[in-house]
Write a protein that holds these residues in place. Sequence first.
Motif, PDB file in Angstrom:
ATOM      1  N   GLU A 127      46.051  39.537  56.577  1.00 21.90           N
ATOM      2  CA  GLU A 127      44.843  40.337  56.795  1.00 21.90           C
ATOM      3  C   GLU A 127      44.078  40.421  55.476  1.00 21.90           C
ATOM      4  N   PRO A 128      43.008  39.624  55.301  1.00 18.41           N
ATOM      5  CA  PRO A 128      42.291  39.639  54.012  1.00 18.41           C
ATOM      6  C   PRO A 128      41.501  40.914  53.753  1.00 18.41           C
ATOM      7  N   LEU A 129      41.207  41.731  54.809  1.00 19.79           N
ATOM      8  CA  LEU A 129      40.431  42.975  54.664  1.00 19.79           C
ATOM      9  C   LEU A 129      39.179  42.708  53.835  1.00 19.79           C
ATOM     10  N   THR A 130      38.362  41.787  54.324  1.00 19.90           N
ATOM     11  CA  THR A 130      37.208  41.299  53.552  1.00 19.90           C
ATOM     12  C   THR A 130      36.246  42.419  53.188  1.00 19.90           C
ATOM     13  N   ASN A 131      35.954  43.321  54.118  1.00 14.76           N
ATOM     14  CA  ASN A 131      34.985  44.397  53.837  1.00 14.76           C
ATOM     15  C   ASN A 131      35.485  45.318  52.730  1.00 14.76           C
ATOM     16  N   VAL A 132      36.757  45.689  52.792  1.00 18.15           N
ATOM     17  CA  VAL A 132      37.318  46.576  51.763  1.00 18.15           C
ATOM     18  C   VAL A 132      37.338  45.858  50.410  1.00 18.15           C
ATOM     19  N   ASN A 133      37.745  44.614  50.409  1.00 19.52           N
ATOM     20  CA  ASN A 133      37.820  43.851  49.156  1.00 19.52           C
ATOM     21  C   ASN A 133      36.426  43.666  48.559  1.00 19.52           C
ATOM     22  N   SER A 134      35.438  43.412  49.420  1.00 16.71           N
ATOM     23  CA  SER A 134      34.069  43.238  48.921  1.00 16.71           C
ATOM     24  C   SER A 134      33.560  44.508  48.255  1.00 16.71           C
ATOM     25  N   GLU A 135      33.914  45.675  48.808  1.00 17.60           N
ATOM     26  CA  GLU A 135      33.490  46.939  48.222  1.00 17.60           C
ATOM     27  C   GLU A 135      34.141  47.149  46.850  1.00 17.60           C
ATOM     28  N   ILE A 136      35.414  46.768  46.725  1.00 20.30           N
ATOM     29  CA  ILE A 136      36.090  46.911  45.423  1.00 20.30           C
ATOM     30  C   ILE A 136      35.441  46.005  44.386  1.00 20.30           C
ATOM     31  N   THR A 137      35.200  44.763  44.753  1.00 20.17           N
ATOM     32  CA  THR A 137      34.610  43.817  43.788  1.00 20.17           C
ATOM     33  C   THR A 137      33.157  44.181  43.478  1.00 20.17           C
ATOM     34  N   ARG A 138      32.481  44.863  44.416  1.00 25.59           N
ATOM     35  CA  ARG A 138      31.105  45.293  44.139  1.00 25.59           C
ATOM     36  C   ARG A 138      31.076  46.419  43.118  1.00 25.59           C
ATOM     37  N   CYS A 139      32.022  47.319  43.231  1.00 25.70           N
ATOM     38  CA  CYS A 139      32.026  48.497  42.359  1.00 25.70           C
ATOM     39  C   CYS A 139      32.679  48.219  41.006  1.00 25.70           C
ATOM     40  N   ILE A 140      33.732  47.385  40.984  1.00 25.68           N
ATOM     41  CA  ILE A 140      34.478  47.144  39.739  1.00 25.68           C
ATOM     42  C   ILE A 140      34.190  45.736  39.241  1.00 25.68           C
ATOM     43  N   LEU A 141      33.591  45.665  38.063  1.00 27.51           N
ATOM     44  CA  LEU A 141      33.210  44.357  37.511  1.00 27.51           C
ATOM     45  C   LEU A 141      34.287  43.770  36.612  1.00 27.51           C
ATOM     46  N   GLY A 142      35.120  44.603  36.029  1.00 28.41           N
ATOM     47  CA  GLY A 142      36.153  44.120  35.122  1.00 28.41           C
ATOM     48  C   GLY A 142      37.197  45.188  34.887  1.00 28.41           C
ATOM     49  N   GLU A 143      38.137  44.882  33.980  1.00 28.90           N
ATOM     50  CA  GLU A 143      39.234  45.807  33.727  1.00 28.90           C
ATOM     51  C   GLU A 143      38.762  47.143  33.175  1.00 28.90           C
ATOM     52  N   ASP A 144      37.600  47.177  32.521  1.00 27.23           N
ATOM     53  CA  ASP A 144      37.101  48.443  31.964  1.00 27.23           C
ATOM     54  C   ASP A 144      35.610  48.602  32.227  1.00 27.23           C
ATOM     55  N   GLU A 145      35.138  48.065  33.333  1.00 29.07           N
ATOM     56  CA  GLU A 145      33.698  48.107  33.608  1.00 29.07           C
ATOM     57  C   GLU A 145      33.447  48.395  35.081  1.00 29.07           C
ATOM     58  N   ILE A 146      32.679  49.500  35.320  1.00 28.81           N
ATOM     59  CA  ILE A 146      32.262  49.866  36.665  1.00 28.81           C
ATOM     60  C   ILE A 146      30.783  49.544  36.807  1.00 28.81           C
ATOM     61  N   ALA A 147      30.397  48.954  37.927  1.00 30.64           N
ATOM     62  CA  ALA A 147      29.006  48.579  38.149  1.00 30.64           C
ATOM     63  C   ALA A 147      28.112  49.807  38.184  1.00 30.64           C
ATOM     64  N   ASP A 148      26.877  49.682  37.669  1.00 30.61           N
ATOM     65  CA  ASP A 148      25.929  50.803  37.657  1.00 30.61           C
ATOM     66  C   ASP A 148      25.618  51.289  39.060  1.00 30.61           C
ATOM     67  N   ASP A 149      25.529  50.341  40.029  1.00 32.14           N
ATOM     68  CA  ASP A 149      25.161  50.732  41.392  1.00 32.14           C
ATOM     69  C   ASP A 149      26.378  51.057  42.244  1.00 32.14           C
ATOM     70  N   ALA A 150      27.515  51.364  41.611  1.00 27.26           N
ATOM     71  CA  ALA A 150      28.708  51.728  42.387  1.00 27.26           C
ATOM     72  C   ALA A 150      28.474  53.003  43.171  1.00 27.26           C
TER      73      ALA A 150
END
Length: 798
Positions: A127-150
Amino acid sequence: MNQKVLKTLEYYKIIDRLTDCAASEPGKKMCRELTPSSNFNEIVQTQTETADAVTRVRQKGSLSLAGVRDVRDSLKRLEIGSSLSIMELLSVSGLLTCAARAKNYGRHPENMELPDDSLDEMFRTLEPLTNVNSEITRCILGEDEIADDASPGLHHVRRQMKITADKVHTQLNSILNSSRTMLQDAVITMRDGRYCLPVRAEYKSQFAGMVHDQSATGSTLFIEPMAIIKLNNELRELELKEQKEIEMILAALSTELVPYIEPITTDFEILTKLDFIFAKAALSRIYNCSMPKFNRKGYIHIKDGRHPLLDPKKVVPINIWMGRDFDLLIVTGPNTGGKTVSLKTVGLFTLMGQSGLQIPAFDGSELSVFDEVFADIGDEQSIEQSLSTFSAHMTNIVKILNQADSRSLCLFDELCAGTDPTEGAALAISILSFLHNMKCRTMATTHYSELKVFALSTPGVENACCEFNVETLRPTYKLLIGIPGKSNAFAISRQLGLPDYIIDDAKTHLESNDEAFEDLLANLEQSRVTIEKEREEIASYKEEISRLKKNIEQKEERLDERKEKLLKNANEEAQRILREAKETADQTIRNINKLAASSGVGKELEAERTKLREKLDKVDKSLSLKNNKGPKKTISPKKLKIGDGVKVLTMNLKGTVSTLPNAKGDLYVQMGILRSLVNIKDLELLDEASVSGPGLDPAALKRNNTGSGKIKMAKSFSVSPEVNLIGMTTDEAMPVLDKYLDDAYLAHLPQVRVVHGRGTGALRAAVHKHLKKLKYVKEFRLGEFGEGDTGVTIVTFK
């Protein structure tokens, strides 16, 4: 399986190489924990999984699972309501990304209906859970970086922080420019998270602000100017708000994962297992392995087995079988001849096979499932062997005898060596007899001649030896089953320079029976080598005879084809000449008839004409190509229509009717670019589906078997080899040219002539421009001398 045999047979070295093939740390852990199984069904299942993974890698390439991490601790924290950190969420995201990649890899091509293999169910369960994974990758850009539009709140806070930071820099730049003399350097620095300026110590009292730090020498003070303290305070407050917003975002993402704890756990377990299975497939490809067959009857048959830990460029493949006609194999021969390698190969292959690993051997190799594998393999290459060495080996042998049964495989290297030869041989025979009576599959190496005699005289026991070339003093490493080995001590010593008188004296100390036995072995070995050479020569002769026979058959086929082609060309040429002669004769007789109409000799001339016609028809029949099969059904001239598909039997060509038959049954048939006059008796009517042109689907023709379809087919097969566009405008010529080229291509004409004339060159340019757009045009060129020069374009189709 006992741990001692795993170490003795170097099983863990194979496991180390398997571990290197895994991509993820959980997969590597699973590889390190792999041990042989004795469950037949489990072994067959794991072997099938490995084979299916090898097939998929061969068809699709490798499956990368490097992003799989153990997230089970994080999932437990979710269960108790905790929020995950950025790194934990990234680990979950990486796992889901791998699941999506693996699921896509596991799909079969849509145009291929393949049966499910042992891995399909695992791929489908992911179960790849694409929608949930897409939300995580949208909000978290790196190990110490959160996207401005999170989140809207984080976007607003960071916008305020940027505005405040710009104000701070503006103020600082203004102070920096006005107080340049007081500053150590014209730079803005940060101390304790606040913006400061490097002020010289002597100007401390003149520079209003808060001291945060000083240099090691004390000459520079890092002061926060009083004018920006408020702005720095505001910036600090915004940073705290930013951190709260990030915590809220992480909490929201964690909450979104809570309903999917079980699917994520299942994804982790499946991906780990897939990484483990594909690591086994990678190991199989490295060693060029094959899947062995398994049985429960103790049968072993290894075909061209190669020990995986030896240099693949130097290792000599060996063939070993036992358990069917005999269950005890005694291997003899000189040292360094490959006896121990043969022993270890059998044991290691058994362990690898029962672990679900393929073995480096030829397809069709067979292994048996054993409950236990025992091995007593020592190193007898040292000059001295003390009593302690013999005692250590005997202690191990005693343990083996206490545990071995009919479901065991026992391996002994130099059994009972290191003690008195007579007593050692007697002990070895007793031990092997005990195991043989228990139906235990056993393989042992030895130097004792008594064991060779034991193997020859005992049913179910077989001799084997490792071949040795006495002339070169080098072993060939070939295992020969059914032949006892010879120690070759005297021959080796002679080659190394030991005087003959010493060797002759040594022979006198041998008992007559021993000497006779060794001579018998030597004679057997010499006979075997001779037979082997003769067998190779016979095989070579057979191969040469087969090759020559094949060459002769190919030459005969080419000669037959050439003969048929020559006869066909000769008959066609003769028929052409005959037709021309008939036409000339007919024309001449008609002219004579006109001139002789008034002289009263018309009847005589007509009679002569009839005789000539009969003679020419007779010659025509003798020159016609014979067709063993006549037309399946006579064609009625009344039913024949222009455009009907027919087959000309004498030419074995298909075409379409161009003209209706005359009174004599003659008509013209268009066969590609060939238009020929044939008789209706030489034709066979074809079904519409069998008349096809280039690029046409016969099934489509069958579906479109209408009147309009027949007209199109007739036109395509009766198209002229050239089209004349002279006198037309460009607008008039292009539709005509396009229609003509379509018909010519359908008629399978190799090339055509487009006549456009010289003129101003406008029509020629338009023709060339149009030809460049057509996909079925291979090339085109202007005509050469004799073809029409620049007034003609020659077009060649693909």
